[in-house]
Design an enzyme around this catalytic site. Structure first.
Site, PDB file in Angstrom:
ATOM      1  N   SER A 184      69.192 -50.410  85.494  1.00 56.86           N
ATOM      2  CA  SER A 184      70.490 -50.376  84.830  1.00 56.86           C
ATOM      3  C   SER A 184      70.856 -51.659  84.097  1.00 56.86           C
ATOM      4  CB  SER A 184      71.581 -50.022  85.836  1.00 56.86           C
ATOM      5  OG  SER A 184      71.506 -50.863  86.964  1.00 56.86           O
ATOM      6  N   HIS A 205      70.005 -43.087  85.613  1.00 54.62           N
ATOM      7  CA  HIS A 205      70.033 -43.300  84.161  1.00 54.62           C
ATOM      8  C   HIS A 205      68.972 -42.474  83.435  1.00 54.62           C
ATOM      9  CE1 HIS A 205      72.880 -46.627  84.488  1.00 54.62           C
ATOM     10  NE2 HIS A 205      72.229 -46.941  85.595  1.00 54.62           N
ATOM     11  N   LYS A 232      76.803 -39.847  84.629  1.00 50.71           N
ATOM     12  CA  LYS A 232      76.298 -40.546  83.443  1.00 50.71           C
ATOM     13  C   LYS A 232      75.988 -39.526  82.337  1.00 50.71           C
ATOM     14  CE  LYS A 232      75.509 -44.584  86.072  1.00 50.71           C
ATOM     15  NZ  LYS A 232      75.106 -44.832  87.451  1.00 50.71           N
TER      16      LYS A 232
HETATM   17  C1  LIG Z   1      75.629 -45.260  88.772  1.00 51.02           C
HETATM   18  C2  LIG Z   1      74.474 -45.455  89.680  1.00 51.02           C
HETATM   19  C3  LIG Z   1      74.483 -44.980  91.000  1.00 51.02           C
HETATM   20  C4  LIG Z   1      75.718 -44.424  91.636  1.00 51.02           C
HETATM   21  O1  LIG Z   1      76.059 -43.171  91.152  1.00 51.02           O
HETATM   22  P1  LIG Z   1      77.579 -42.701  91.252  1.00 51.02           P
HETATM   23  O2  LIG Z   1      77.518 -41.239  91.103  1.00 51.02           O
HETATM   24  O3  LIG Z   1      78.293 -43.393  90.146  1.00 51.02           O
HETATM   25  O4  LIG Z   1      78.079 -43.125  92.600  1.00 51.02           O
HETATM   26  C5  LIG Z   1      73.327 -45.082  91.742  1.00 51.02           C
HETATM   27  N1  LIG Z   1      72.213 -45.656  91.234  1.00 51.02           N
HETATM   28  C6  LIG Z   1      72.183 -46.150  89.974  1.00 51.02           C
HETATM   29  C7  LIG Z   1      70.934 -46.776  89.461  1.00 51.02           C
HETATM   30  C8  LIG Z   1      73.315 -46.078  89.163  1.00 51.02           C
HETATM   31  O5  LIG Z   1      73.294 -46.600  87.942  1.00 51.02           O
END
Ligand SMILES: *Cc1c(COP(=O)(O)O)cnc(C)c1O
Length: 389
Positions: free
Chosen positions: A182, A210, A242
């Site tokens: 990320s 992602h 996302k």
């Molecule tokens: C956003 C994210 C999460 C968490 O997901 P949520 O549904 O927002 O709690 C977990 N792992 C990664 C790599 C993320 O970017």
């Protein structure tokens, strides 16, 4: 009074963070998420959401949410194992299993909860969890919650991962990695990781937060992107917050693993199911993710446009061909100043500083969306060239 006896200590730390420009705070967005947003009553062209396919405010998804809410109401009223598991949740699990090509899928209320739950449920004291240094916080927290030994390897370093696996005496080993990182935008080499896992009889958990929707055929994620054979696939965590533009998450795995999670994953068992209408909205989103290839095609042409322009402007890009495009600045104060200059010109990018990234590697984090237009990228490039000069 609702405070703690050591409140002075807290206040002191906040003042300190403030002086260093490191105090985190929320800003108020009005209206929908998108590339043009209103934040603290000002309009911006935004390059800092994870709405990669531009689905967060898609009318079909909103309509599916409204239609389901009219029938099911809003609150799910109970955990999945009691009476919270609606027909919409059930349908979503079935469609997702087919989408990602796994035997079973289990929904969680967030990606954070899914990661904590799956690691805690499968690993115990005496087991070894081996994680990439740049893994998401929830993957580290899952390891802590499980009481297993947490070992880490330098980012993407397969030789060191091999070494860790070779030296771990534990009977049960699990390799845990983000698929697409990320803060750097690069990808874990899943074929290499799977090969090491087979050699050392380790399980693999891939966080595809992602990647799902963005990578692979029809957006099926990193397993599809790397074309991993059906005989040797990792357990996958995917999120809906996302690219899917909704909320929640899932774990995809074989039936025995999923059934074990239903018995053991505390973050699944002891929490209220997401509203049925959210699951219905995600079902609508899944259809768009699968069928609208043009969103991924457009995203890739925007990524190319951005990278070509940024290279011409002499910006310090990182090796990423994904919608996460960091620009390495290095010095924390310079990164902040550039972010503020951009904001003053009506453009929002992420400014990522330690401790989120290592000292001396402060960066701007540009995320692109299929909802951007080529002219938006041009506007960003011009503003970046001025701000970084
Ligand atoms: C956003 C994210 C999460 C968490 O997901 P949520 O549904 O927002 O709690 C977990 N792992 C990664 C790599 C993320 O970017």
């Amino acid at each position: 009074m609702a405070t703690v006896p050591w409140v002075d200590e807290l206040a002191h730390r906040l003042t300190d963070a403030n002086a260093k420009g490191r105090r985190r705070q929320t800003h108020v967005r009005s209206g929908a998420q998108g590339v043009r947003i209103v934040l603290d009553s000002r309009s911006y062209l935004s390059f800092c959401s994870n709405d990669y396919l531009g689905l967060a405010s898609h009318p079909d998804i909103t309509q599916a949410f409204i239609d389901a809410a009219k029938v099911s109401g809003v609150g799910s009223g109970a955990a999945h194992l009691l009476t919270g598991h609606s027909d919409h949740h059930h349908a979503l699990e079935q469609s997702l299993a087919e989408f990602v090509g796994s035997e079973k899928v289990l929904l969680f209320s967030s990606g954070y909860a899914a990661n904590m739950g799956v690691i805690d449920a499968l690993m115990q004291r005496g087991d070894a969890i081996i994680e990439d240094k740049l893994n998401h916080a929830s993957l580290l927290d899952g390891a802590r919650m499980s009481d297993a030994d947490l070992l880490r390897y330098p980012h993407g370093d397969m030789a060191r991962l091999h070494h860790r696996l070779h030296n771990a005496a534990a009977k049960r080993k699990m390799i845990v990695t983000d698929s697409l990182f990320s803060m750097d935008g690069d990808m874990a080499n899943l074929p290499d990781i799977m090969a090491l896992a087979i050699e050392h009889r380790a399980a693999v958990l891939v966080d595809d937060a992602h990647g799902i929707g963005v990578l692979g055929a029809q957006g099926a994620g990193s397993v599809s992107h790397w074309d991993l054979p059906a005989s040797h696939r990792p357990i996958v965590m995917g999120t809906f917050g996302k690219a899917f533009g909704t909320a929640g998450a899932f774990i995809a795995a074989d039936a025995v693993v999923i059934d074990t999670l239903i018995q053991q994953a505390r973050t699944f068992i002891y929490t209220t199911a997401q509203p049925a209408a959210v699951a219905a909205a995600t079902c609508a989103s899944l259809k768009l993710v699968q069928t609208e290839d043009w969103r991924r095609d457009k995203l890739h042409s925007l990524i190319e446009q951005f990278r070509t322009g940024a290279a011409v402007a002499g910006l310090n890009l990182m090796p990423s061909d994904t919608p996460i495009q960091p620009i390495l600045i290095g010095d924390e104060k310079s990164a902040l100043a550039i972010g503020e200059t951009l904001q003053a010109s009506g453009i929002l990018v992420g400014v990522i500083r330690p401790p989120t990234v290592p000292e001396g590697s402060a960066r701007l984090r540009v995320t692109l969306s299929a909802a951007h237009e080529p002219a938006d990228i041009d506007q960003l490039l011009v503003a970046l060239a001025v701000a970084c000069d």
